[in-house]
Write a protein that holds these residues in place. Structure first.
Motif, mmCIF file in Angstrom:
data_model
loop_
_atom_site.group_PDB
_atom_site.id
_atom_site.type_symbol
_atom_site.label_atom_id
_atom_site.label_comp_id
_atom_site.label_asym_id
_atom_site.label_seq_id
_atom_site.Cartn_x
_atom_site.Cartn_y
_atom_site.Cartn_z
ATOM 1 N N PHE A 39 -4.672 49.590 -7.310
ATOM 2 C CA PHE A 39 -5.515 50.782 -7.327
ATOM 3 C C PHE A 39 -5.399 51.577 -6.030
ATOM 4 C CE2 PHE A 39 -8.455 48.513 -10.527
ATOM 5 C CZ PHE A 39 -7.738 49.026 -11.593
ATOM 6 N N ALA A 40 -5.086 50.910 -4.924
ATOM 7 C CA ALA A 40 -4.882 51.627 -3.659
ATOM 8 C C ALA A 40 -3.728 52.615 -3.784
ATOM 9 C CB ALA A 40 -4.612 50.644 -2.528
ATOM 10 N N ARG A 41 -2.801 52.341 -4.693
ATOM 11 C CA ARG A 41 -1.640 53.205 -4.893
ATOM 12 C C ARG A 41 -1.796 54.118 -6.102
ATOM 13 N NH1 ARG A 41 -0.685 48.566 -2.660
ATOM 14 N NH2 ARG A 41 0.964 48.215 -1.169
ATOM 15 N N SER A 42 -2.925 53.990 -6.825
ATOM 16 C CA SER A 42 -3.042 54.776 -8.052
ATOM 17 C C SER A 42 -4.407 55.427 -8.258
ATOM 18 C CB SER A 42 -2.728 53.902 -9.270
ATOM 19 O OG SER A 42 -3.664 52.846 -9.389
ATOM 20 N N SER A 43 -5.488 54.762 -7.877
ATOM 21 C CA SER A 43 -6.826 55.277 -8.164
ATOM 22 C C SER A 43 -7.809 54.873 -7.073
ATOM 23 C CB SER A 43 -7.315 54.749 -9.514
ATOM 24 O OG SER A 43 -8.659 55.141 -9.738
ATOM 25 N N PRO A 44 -8.032 55.740 -6.093
ATOM 26 C CA PRO A 44 -8.992 55.420 -5.036
ATOM 27 C C PRO A 44 -10.394 55.119 -5.579
ATOM 28 C CG PRO A 44 -7.692 57.339 -4.440
ATOM 29 C CD PRO A 44 -7.354 57.011 -5.866
ATOM 30 N N ARG A 45 -10.769 55.740 -6.697
ATOM 31 C CA ARG A 45 -12.087 55.497 -7.284
ATOM 32 C C ARG A 45 -12.204 54.052 -7.765
ATOM 33 N NH1 ARG A 45 -14.253 55.523 -12.324
ATOM 34 N NH2 ARG A 45 -12.307 56.208 -13.281
ATOM 35 N N LEU A 46 -11.187 53.559 -8.473
ATOM 36 C CA LEU A 46 -11.230 52.179 -8.955
ATOM 37 C C LEU A 46 -11.082 51.175 -7.804
ATOM 38 C CD1 LEU A 46 -9.198 52.538 -12.268
ATOM 39 C CD2 LEU A 46 -11.655 52.165 -12.006
ATOM 40 N N GLU A 47 -10.284 51.525 -6.806
ATOM 41 C CA GLU A 47 -10.185 50.662 -5.622
ATOM 42 C C GLU A 47 -11.556 50.535 -4.956
ATOM 43 O OE1 GLU A 47 -7.773 50.338 -1.404
ATOM 44 O OE2 GLU A 47 -8.186 52.308 -2.246
ATOM 45 N N GLY A 48 -12.242 51.662 -4.813
ATOM 46 C CA GLY A 48 -13.581 51.648 -4.222
ATOM 47 C C GLY A 48 -14.561 50.838 -5.040
ATOM 48 N N TRP A 49 -14.413 50.893 -6.370
ATOM 49 C CA TRP A 49 -15.294 50.116 -7.243
ATOM 50 C C TRP A 49 -15.142 48.625 -6.957
ATOM 51 C CZ3 TRP A 49 -13.915 46.728 -11.306
ATOM 52 C CH2 TRP A 49 -14.994 46.237 -12.045
ATOM 53 N N ILE A 50 -13.898 48.164 -6.831
ATOM 54 C CA ILE A 50 -13.672 46.736 -6.540
ATOM 55 C C ILE A 50 -14.162 46.391 -5.141
ATOM 56 C CG2 ILE A 50 -11.893 44.987 -6.104
ATOM 57 C CD1 ILE A 50 -10.361 46.087 -8.479
ATOM 58 N N LEU A 51 -13.811 47.214 -4.151
ATOM 59 C CA LEU A 51 -14.192 46.911 -2.770
ATOM 60 C C LEU A 51 -15.704 46.919 -2.560
ATOM 61 C CD1 LEU A 51 -11.465 48.908 -0.817
ATOM 62 C CD2 LEU A 51 -11.573 46.442 -1.230
ATOM 63 N N ASN A 52 -16.422 47.700 -3.368
ATOM 64 C CA ASN A 52 -17.876 47.786 -3.217
ATOM 65 C C ASN A 52 -18.634 46.964 -4.249
ATOM 66 O OD1 ASN A 52 -17.828 49.612 -0.987
ATOM 67 N ND2 ASN A 52 -17.174 51.188 -2.415
ATOM 68 N N HIS A 53 -17.923 46.190 -5.049
ATOM 69 C CA HIS A 53 -18.568 45.352 -6.051
ATOM 70 C C HIS A 53 -19.440 44.323 -5.339
ATOM 71 C CE1 HIS A 53 -19.026 42.339 -9.234
ATOM 72 N NE2 HIS A 53 -18.804 43.335 -10.073
ATOM 73 N N LYS A 54 -20.649 44.128 -5.858
ATOM 74 C CA LYS A 54 -21.609 43.222 -5.207
ATOM 75 C C LYS A 54 -21.078 41.799 -5.076
ATOM 76 C CE LYS A 54 -26.218 41.348 -5.909
ATOM 77 N NZ LYS A 54 -27.375 41.288 -6.808
ATOM 78 N N GLN A 55 -20.470 41.275 -6.124
ATOM 79 C CA GLN A 55 -20.016 39.884 -6.131
ATOM 80 C C GLN A 55 -18.631 39.710 -5.513
ATOM 81 O OE1 GLN A 55 -21.885 37.322 -7.275
ATOM 82 N NE2 GLN A 55 -20.330 35.805 -6.819
ATOM 83 N N PHE A 56 -17.694 40.554 -5.894
ATOM 84 C CA PHE A 56 -16.292 40.332 -5.520
ATOM 85 C C PHE A 56 -15.813 41.173 -4.343
ATOM 86 C CE2 PHE A 56 -16.627 39.521 -10.134
ATOM 87 C CZ PHE A 56 -16.487 38.150 -10.069
ATOM 88 N N GLY A 57 -16.509 42.238 -4.035
ATOM 89 C CA GLY A 57 -16.101 43.121 -2.945
ATOM 90 C C GLY A 57 -15.925 42.416 -1.609
#
Length: 121
Positions: A39-57
């Motif tokens: 996602f870092a190479r394709s979708s900053p929005r989805l990358e941010g979703w993973i990085l800011n996820h409460k459990q997995f971020g």
């Protein structure tokens, strides 16, 4: 074209990561780390979703910043690998070389996990 490929890979890795949250022998965090990289190479929005996820971020951020794995995750990963090997060995009854090969591969994976720095929990 490359961006679309990374997006598809990221979505696939995310699906595997979500499945891993419910299936005991399928890893979650590894697939989410791969998804975030895609996602870092394709979708900053989805990358941010993973990085800011409460459990997995926090796990993904610790990996990116320090290559670190929390001690609890190390224990769970190694336990999962040992359980997976036991299930494989007892249900498949592999020959000597296949059994040794799988044990060696899992042993190398476990050694890699244990060798990583420990992240705070």
């Amino acid at each position: 074209m490359t961006r679309a490929l990374y997006l598809v890979l990221g979505l696939g890795f995310t699906a595997l990561g979500v499945a891993g949250a419910f299936l005991p022998l399928l890893p979650t965090t590894v697939f989410l780390i791969l998804a975030a990289a895609c996602f870092a190479r394709s979708s900053p929005r989805l990358e941010g979703w993973i990085l800011n996820h409460k459990q997995f971020g926090p796990l993904v951020r610790d990996w990116r910043a320090h290559g670190a794995i929390p001690k609890r995750a190390k224990v769970l990963a190694c336990t999962g690998m040992a359980a997976g090997f036991a299930i494989f060995f007892l249900s498949v009854h592999p020959g000597l070389w296949l059994g040794l090969g799988v044990a060696a591969a899992l042993g190398l994976c476990a050694a890699f996990v244990v060798s990583r720095p420990s992240a705070p929990q």
